[in-house]
Motif scaffolding. Sequence first.
Motif, PDB file in Angstrom:
ATOM      1  N   SER A 108       0.842  -1.195   0.000  1.00 13.61           N
ATOM      2  CA  SER A 108       0.000   0.000   0.000  1.00 13.61           C
ATOM      3  C   SER A 108       0.879   1.246   0.000  1.00 13.61           C
ATOM      4  CB  SER A 108      -0.906   0.005   1.235  1.00 13.61           C
ATOM      5  OG  SER A 108      -1.623   1.220   1.341  1.00 13.61           O
ATOM      6  N   ARG A 109       0.408   2.304  -0.632  1.00 10.26           N
ATOM      7  CA  ARG A 109       1.141   3.562  -0.637  1.00 10.26           C
ATOM      8  C   ARG A 109       0.712   4.471   0.516  1.00 10.26           C
ATOM      9  NH1 ARG A 109       0.928   4.922  -7.155  1.00 10.26           N
ATOM     10  NH2 ARG A 109       2.336   3.227  -7.812  1.00 10.26           N
ATOM     11  N   THR A 110      -0.338   4.074   1.211  1.00 10.16           N
ATOM     12  CA  THR A 110      -0.861   4.888   2.302  1.00 10.16           C
ATOM     13  C   THR A 110      -0.977   4.060   3.568  1.00 10.16           C
ATOM     14  OG1 THR A 110      -3.127   4.355   1.630  1.00 10.16           O
ATOM     15  CG2 THR A 110      -2.152   6.381   0.744  1.00 10.16           C
ATOM     16  N   SER A 111      -1.055   4.750   4.704  1.00 12.91           N
ATOM     17  CA  SER A 111      -1.141   4.068   5.991  1.00 12.91           C
ATOM     18  C   SER A 111      -2.408   3.222   6.072  1.00 12.91           C
ATOM     19  CB  SER A 111      -1.104   5.094   7.129  1.00 12.91           C
ATOM     20  OG  SER A 111      -1.232   4.455   8.378  1.00 12.91           O
ATOM     21  N   MET A 112      -3.547   3.812   5.719  1.00 15.56           N
ATOM     22  CA  MET A 112      -4.781   3.037   5.680  1.00 15.56           C
ATOM     23  C   MET A 112      -4.823   2.281   4.357  1.00 15.56           C
ATOM     24  SD  MET A 112      -8.786   4.205   6.052  1.00 15.56           S
ATOM     25  CE  MET A 112      -8.572   4.664   7.773  1.00 15.56           C
ATOM     26  N   VAL A 113      -5.009   0.989   4.421  1.00 19.33           N
ATOM     27  CA  VAL A 113      -4.952   0.156   3.227  1.00 19.33           C
ATOM     28  C   VAL A 113      -6.191   0.388   2.367  1.00 19.33           C
ATOM     29  CG1 VAL A 113      -4.860  -2.209   2.369  1.00 19.33           C
ATOM     30  CG2 VAL A 113      -3.542  -1.557   4.398  1.00 19.33           C
ATOM     31  N   ASP A 114      -5.962   0.913   1.162  1.00 14.51           N
ATOM     32  CA  ASP A 114      -7.018   1.174   0.188  1.00 14.51           C
ATOM     33  C   ASP A 114      -7.048  -0.003  -0.779  1.00 14.51           C
ATOM     34  OD1 ASP A 114      -8.461   1.974  -2.106  1.00 14.51           O
ATOM     35  OD2 ASP A 114      -8.023   4.084  -1.733  1.00 14.51           O
ATOM     36  N   ASP A 115      -8.105  -0.812  -0.708  1.00  9.35           N
ATOM     37  CA  ASP A 115      -8.174  -2.030  -1.506  1.00  9.35           C
ATOM     38  C   ASP A 115      -8.121  -1.742  -3.004  1.00  9.35           C
ATOM     39  OD1 ASP A 115      -8.566  -3.350   0.942  1.00  9.35           O
ATOM     40  OD2 ASP A 115     -10.704  -2.938   0.835  1.00  9.35           O
ATOM     41  N   ASP A 116      -8.927  -0.791  -3.450  1.00  8.09           N
ATOM     42  CA  ASP A 116      -8.952  -0.476  -4.875  1.00  8.09           C
ATOM     43  C   ASP A 116      -7.590   0.015  -5.344  1.00  8.09           C
ATOM     44  OD1 ASP A 116     -11.613  -1.183  -5.136  1.00  8.09           O
ATOM     45  OD2 ASP A 116     -12.358   0.844  -4.784  1.00  8.09           O
ATOM     46  N   ALA A 117      -6.891   0.770  -4.494  1.00  5.76           N
ATOM     47  CA  ALA A 117      -5.601   1.345  -4.892  1.00  5.76           C
ATOM     48  C   ALA A 117      -4.538   0.260  -5.039  1.00  5.76           C
ATOM     49  CB  ALA A 117      -5.162   2.396  -3.882  1.00  5.76           C
TER      50      ALA A 117
END
Length: 281
Positions: free
Chosen positions: A35-44
């Motif tokens: 993931s590129r962000t702390s909160m895991v974005d499934d679509d991303a």
Amino acid sequence: MATLAFLDPLTRWWWRLVGREIDITELSWLDAPSSRTSMVDDDAWMAQWAERLHGSVERRSPGAGLIPHMSELAGPGLDPADIAEEIRDFYEHTSAWSMEAWAEWSPLFWPGGELISRLFGKRVQQLALPMRALDVARGMDSTVSVIRDADGVQQTAGWIRRLRSNGDKVFSGAYRVGRLPASDRASVHVTFPLENGSVQVYLRPRVEADGSLWLESLPGSFGGDGAYMVVRFGRRHFATRVPVHETFHLYLDESRVLRTDHVLKLWSATVVRLHYKLTPA
């Protein structure tokens, strides 16, 4: 929860300290979604991985499975035809099955599990194991998205599971068949994307005479079936094998209902037991 975001880079530095630097091009079996962000974005993360494969994402695909064909697990000592038909159908058409779950934590590990859940799991929306029986009393909802390569072949499946009671995400995982360099046959490779890294588990399949299926990540050396933490710092990668061991036993009960016993251990101590009842949706 945003005030706790400072914990994430600290934990990555810890895993860098205790891990070994690796060349991800040489150890490609550890090259996996992150993931590129702390909160895991499934679509991303699914879109990013599809881009790596020069392919596309088939989101929330009806009838999609974690493994397109169980024949991919064939090898010395394992004939997928020996696996019970219902188990094969579950893996090949996972989104067509519904799931009920039960969880039982060891009293020794429950406080630590609760702390990790509060500090990390619920905040980053990843590996948020249910801590109480009532958390899973209404079962889990799950969706499967298929990540295909440039030729349209399924390479990875994104399986997202949420608690039906409140919608909280429990797992966001990437599933595929993988082969370790020194292994004589394929394993089930599960990746849980995290910011600039991932938790990865290689599970070795084993079939019993009754058609039940075992998936096991047992103790061993680096490069064998088991659990790994991988972190990225720029273009540098660090990996370590962690002493977390899991077993999944999928079987049909006396009424031919598909069930799964899932045991997670830290070294040899049982941390949590989960039980799943799986039924065609």
